[in-house]
Design a protein around this motif. Sequence first.
Motif, mmCIF file in Angstrom:
data_model
loop_
_atom_site.group_PDB
_atom_site.id
_atom_site.type_symbol
_atom_site.label_atom_id
_atom_site.label_comp_id
_atom_site.label_asym_id
_atom_site.label_seq_id
_atom_site.Cartn_x
_atom_site.Cartn_y
_atom_site.Cartn_z
ATOM 1 N N ALA A 15 -6.968 -3.096 -5.318
ATOM 2 C CA ALA A 15 -8.701 -3.030 -4.105
ATOM 3 C C ALA A 15 -7.094 -3.366 -2.999
ATOM 4 N N SER A 68 -1.011 -0.426 -4.157
ATOM 5 C CA SER A 68 -2.543 -0.383 -4.027
ATOM 6 C C SER A 68 -2.655 1.104 -3.404
ATOM 7 N N ASP A 69 -3.722 1.582 -3.348
ATOM 8 C CA ASP A 69 -4.045 3.141 -2.856
ATOM 9 C C ASP A 69 -4.823 3.058 -1.261
ATOM 10 N N HIS A 70 -5.722 1.375 -1.368
ATOM 11 C CA HIS A 70 -5.880 1.459 -0.147
ATOM 12 C C HIS A 70 -7.503 1.395 -0.549
ATOM 13 N N ARG A 71 -7.846 1.426 -1.776
ATOM 14 C CA ARG A 71 -9.002 1.647 -2.320
ATOM 15 C C ARG A 71 -10.032 -0.033 -1.653
ATOM 16 N N GLY A 72 -11.236 0.899 -1.213
ATOM 17 C CA GLY A 72 -11.708 -0.665 -1.205
ATOM 18 C C GLY A 72 -12.054 0.032 0.015
ATOM 19 N N ARG A 126 -2.018 7.921 -2.975
ATOM 20 C CA ARG A 126 -1.547 8.115 -3.997
ATOM 21 C C ARG A 126 -0.657 9.433 -4.321
ATOM 22 N N HIS A 137 0.776 -1.113 -0.278
ATOM 23 C CA HIS A 137 0.128 -0.510 -0.331
ATOM 24 C C HIS A 137 0.980 1.525 -0.734
ATOM 25 N N ALA A 166 -8.835 7.313 -1.282
ATOM 26 C CA ALA A 166 -7.896 6.054 -1.894
ATOM 27 C C ALA A 166 -6.910 7.316 -3.188
ATOM 28 N N ALA A 167 -7.218 7.934 -3.845
ATOM 29 C CA ALA A 167 -6.542 8.693 -4.608
ATOM 30 C C ALA A 167 -5.475 9.908 -3.682
ATOM 31 N N GLU A 178 -12.654 5.209 0.322
ATOM 32 C CA GLU A 178 -13.484 5.474 -0.688
ATOM 33 C C GLU A 178 -12.866 6.543 -1.408
ATOM 34 N N GLY A 179 -13.103 6.451 -2.839
ATOM 35 C CA GLY A 179 -12.653 7.120 -3.873
ATOM 36 C C GLY A 179 -11.684 8.267 -3.475
#
Length: 219
Positions: free
Chosen positions: A83, A41-45, A56, A13, A52-53, A48-49
């Motif tokens: 995810a 992973s950007d921790h998506r899931g 990153r 992550h 997560a962005a 939330e979007g």
Amino acid sequence: MTLPRRVLFVGAHCDDVELFAGGLLARACEERCEVGVLVFSDHRGVLEGALAAQSREEMRSNLAWLSEQTGTRIVDHSGAMLAACDGSFVARRAEIYGAMERLRDGYDLVVTHAPSDTNQDHQQVAAEAQRALKAHATVLGGEFPNNDLGTFRATYYVALSPFAIDAKARMIEAYASQRRDGRPYVDGAVARALAKVRGSQIRSEAAEAFEIVGRVIAR
């Protein structure tokens, strides 16, 4: 001991590299090594979007800051983000293996998660690193106390300069996206305390400890 000249940091992550090896990352840059970073992973899931962005972007900002501070270019090899913590790393293990396979001739030292780490995504990345890199690079597993149940083996120590530990603390605290659910490890003071303990074990002001998880290769 002089660091190998080509060092790759591999995390599951976006915040992982800074947490388990932010000091070594900074030292490698201080010593003008060829430095690469690969995360999956950007921790998506889990996030939330938008968050997560943000995660990153926080990683990108950390790498840009460290590059500017040291004059060392850091190559970000990360691609599409998976995810987090939902089985995606297991289902797409071939992609994780392939990403490391493509880079394995370019690096002498790879720093990733310890196999004993209790996070499922961390475990999968560590397993693929062992498979993909066993004949190509020395592989170290970083210390992540929050996920250690007492099986982490500190067998490789890296002394850290004041700049390196300051950089690690700064980069960890840059992850505003991770300051949730009472996470105690997203705290520069925690990083400094652990570095102080590890440093005391090797008569140094500060250090990071790693586990040797692959073959140690000197070419």
